[in-house]
Design a protein around this motif. Sequence first.
Motif, short mmCIF file in Angstrom:
data_model
loop_
_atom_site.label_atom_id
_atom_site.label_comp_id
_atom_site.label_asym_id
_atom_site.label_seq_id
_atom_site.Cartn_x
_atom_site.Cartn_y
_atom_site.Cartn_z
N LEU A 107 97.29 74.99 37.84
CA LEU A 107 98.40 74.15 38.27
C LEU A 107 99.72 74.91 38.21
CD1 LEU A 107 97.54 70.67 36.67
CD2 LEU A 107 97.56 71.26 39.09
N ILE B 206 93.17 73.71 32.93
CA ILE B 206 93.54 73.20 34.26
C ILE B 206 95.01 73.44 34.55
CG2 ILE B 206 94.23 70.82 33.72
CD1 ILE B 206 92.59 69.93 36.16
N TYR B 207 95.82 73.53 33.48
CA TYR B 207 97.23 73.82 33.70
C TYR B 207 97.48 75.26 34.15
CZ TYR B 207 99.22 69.39 32.20
OH TYR B 207 99.59 68.07 32.15
N TYR C 63 88.30 59.13 32.54
CA TYR C 63 89.22 59.04 33.68
C TYR C 63 90.63 58.64 33.25
CZ TYR C 63 88.98 53.92 33.54
OH TYR C 63 89.08 52.61 33.16
N SER D 186 88.93 69.34 37.35
CA SER D 186 89.35 67.96 37.65
C SER D 186 88.15 67.01 37.61
CB SER D 186 90.01 67.90 39.03
OG SER D 186 91.17 68.69 39.05
N LEU E 3 90.40 74.46 39.62
CA LEU E 3 91.10 73.18 39.71
C LEU E 3 90.14 72.06 40.09
CD1 LEU E 3 93.98 72.05 39.45
CD2 LEU E 3 94.25 72.39 41.90
N LEU F 2 97.52 63.90 35.42
CA LEU F 2 98.02 64.00 36.79
C LEU F 2 99.32 63.26 37.03
CD1 LEU F 2 94.62 63.52 38.69
CD2 LEU F 2 95.77 65.65 38.13
N ALA G 148 92.40 61.69 32.26
CA ALA G 148 92.60 62.51 33.46
C ALA G 148 93.81 62.03 34.26
CB ALA G 148 91.36 62.50 34.33
N LEU H 122 87.11 66.49 33.96
CA LEU H 122 88.03 65.63 33.22
C LEU H 122 87.84 64.17 33.59
CD1 LEU H 122 91.32 67.76 33.33
CD2 LEU H 122 89.80 67.41 31.39
N PHE H 123 87.63 63.87 34.87
CA PHE H 123 87.44 62.48 35.29
C PHE H 123 86.10 61.94 34.80
CE2 PHE H 123 91.01 63.05 38.18
CZ PHE H 123 91.57 61.78 38.18
N TYR I 63 90.07 71.94 28.15
CA TYR I 63 90.00 71.89 29.61
C TYR I 63 91.38 71.60 30.22
CZ TYR I 63 84.88 71.99 29.71
OH TYR I 63 83.57 72.38 29.60
#
Length: 725
Positions: A437, A433-434, A304, A296, A292, A311, A307, A299-300, A429
């Motif tokens: 999450l 990332i999910y 951004y 994160s 995570l 979120l 990203a 991704l940013f 990605y």
Amino acid sequence: MRLKFELPIEVSREVEGDILYALPFDLSFDGKSEEGNVVITKSLFYIFKNKVLEASYPLEKLQDCEAKQLVGSGLFSAKIDEEEQMICGFKPKWFKRYVELAKLINYYHKTGEHSTYEEEQEEYICPKCGFPLLNGSKTCFKCQSKTKVLRKIFAIGKDYKKVFLYTLLGTLVMEVLWIVNPYILRVIIDDYIVPKNQNVPHLLILLAVYLTVFATITWFERFVMKWTNLLSNSISRDLRNQVFVKIQELSLSTVSNRTPGELMNRINSDTEKIQEFISNYGRDAINRIFSLIVLSILLFVMDYRLALMVLVPLPPVLYAVTKMQDKMGLRYWKQWRKHEKASSALHDILSGIRVVKAYGNEEIEIKKYTENVDQVKDAMINAETLWSKFYPYIGYLMGLGEFLVLWMGGYLVLGGKMQLGQLIQYTTYITMIYVPLRWAIQLPRVFADVFVSAGKVFELLDEECEMEEIDEPIKKEIIGDVVFQDVSFGYKVYEPVLKDVSFEVKAGEMIGIVGHSGAGKSTLINLLMRLYDVADGKITIDGIDIRSYSTQALRSQIGVVLQETFLFEGTIIDNLRYAKPDATLDEIIEAAKVANAHEFIVKLPDAYHTVIGEKGHTLSGGERQRVAIARAVLHNPKILILDEATSALDTETEKKIQEALERLKQGKTTFAIAHRLSTLQKANRLLVIDKGTFAEMGTHEELLEKKGIYYNLVMAQKQTTHMKQ
């Protein structure tokens, strides 16, 4: 048992001081409906009728309180200023509560102290939130510290740090490789496929690297699964052993507060849930958090704006999931209750299967168990239905984030502000990332389930043993001189079973213990075996308080032959070796001969190796009794306890067992309980217990001459025998 009920506001206003007990009553003395309340504070006793104060008395004036059970009703009375008065009438449902209240008030009148009743109640309520607890439980699943439980769960694996480290490192390497792969795919698309780059060797090298990474992930996954299985199964074994050992260490009263089904649940089902949690979530916790954080950041760094779109749905999702945790926890708690009830029912049915079949009640028991299983099913469906209704909305919100990224990313690609490979890498990605999450969103549900089981397991492991041993307990061989010195004991402090009992027994003596049913005879021998500790006074063996002996050393030198003989499933030789695991075959045969058991054992199909089934059901009652005596002979105790060892047997079998017991008693301090007083005539002395007190002691002839309690028992038994003839 609850003795403090909520009072009407009008009643509460009239009461001065802290309320200790408050019971409603609902009948007048002539049997008509009437609302009222009995209220007790530390110093006053109040009677309210229809919310109006009827009378109040100083509490010390009440004596000889009594709850009388009448036909379809009950009556509470007490002596006030030496005059008996009726206090209130009530329906049968309140009878037991008024019985307890009477005992508590009488205890106060005798001692001037209020009993710590709240610590001994039978209906358990959490003092913080008012939520009901299981019988014998002190932990509320709603109020227990989740952080504390979580720390205890992971502390279980402290002996497997090396395996856990291997598992963790392997998992982290896999996660890093999963993150690297989309980057390689992006390079292949943006540098070779989209621009139609013809540099085939470079492309083949990249494809080889891509496939090598996949192969490496597969290789690591194989070993991570191996280490995870080793870790989870080792922890499960250790946890089961810890719970089982703890049950063995706890006092009989503590264990008796819980049903066999509940204890089996804690050893099997609850530890299995903890095992699954550690294997499925323990290793993944650091891994998912690592993924995570890294994803994160990536991704940013990459974009951004995209990203932030990922979120956007998270705050409402996390808020909703957190709010769901208590509701899920309540449903899993109910599911645990139903499962424990079904396990207890199954245990009772299987234990009493012979009685079930003897009465032809198979259909009744099938229906009873099916109803319990249906309740478990309904509780499980209820728990999962709530989540199944809730989770699709979470999935929708999470999918909304992915949709926003694809919409914005497609717009950027079409506008030439982002390359196609970059978008594919980015969406890959996002998909990755999910995973952590969605894993994190599932945690409250998983925690709600595992915390119920973990709380029950750790509550048992943290249970303080009522009979603690001193730092350096005595482990010497005993001779057998026994002294009871002013011994008092009660399962409840305000309800003593034994009161100021004192007597001495010399080594080698046989003492017969006589008294009416419920007089305290079995309690006496339970205290001698230190199944319970005395409330007042002390018991000494060879001049040493039994609390100074090692529990194992004490009980290993006490032998018991009970009326209800318990034999373990297995062979006869296994049951005999239970008393002495290293016994030779010659020693076993000699013990069986002393017990008059050898003769029938050798006639069995496999003699000493015959399997006798659960509780020895393939043997007759007399045969089981003789096997138990042989076991005691092999044990060779210094102190022998015979509790109705020859009751309910035919004359011939009883004669054989009596002969065996005579040989067994030689040179041992013996305590014998028997309702058939004729079997105790060979005792050196007879101890008569009456209503928990030491009443008489002497030989059979001496007690007959006194014409006291023992004489009346003998005459009553002779009259009964004469009537039967």
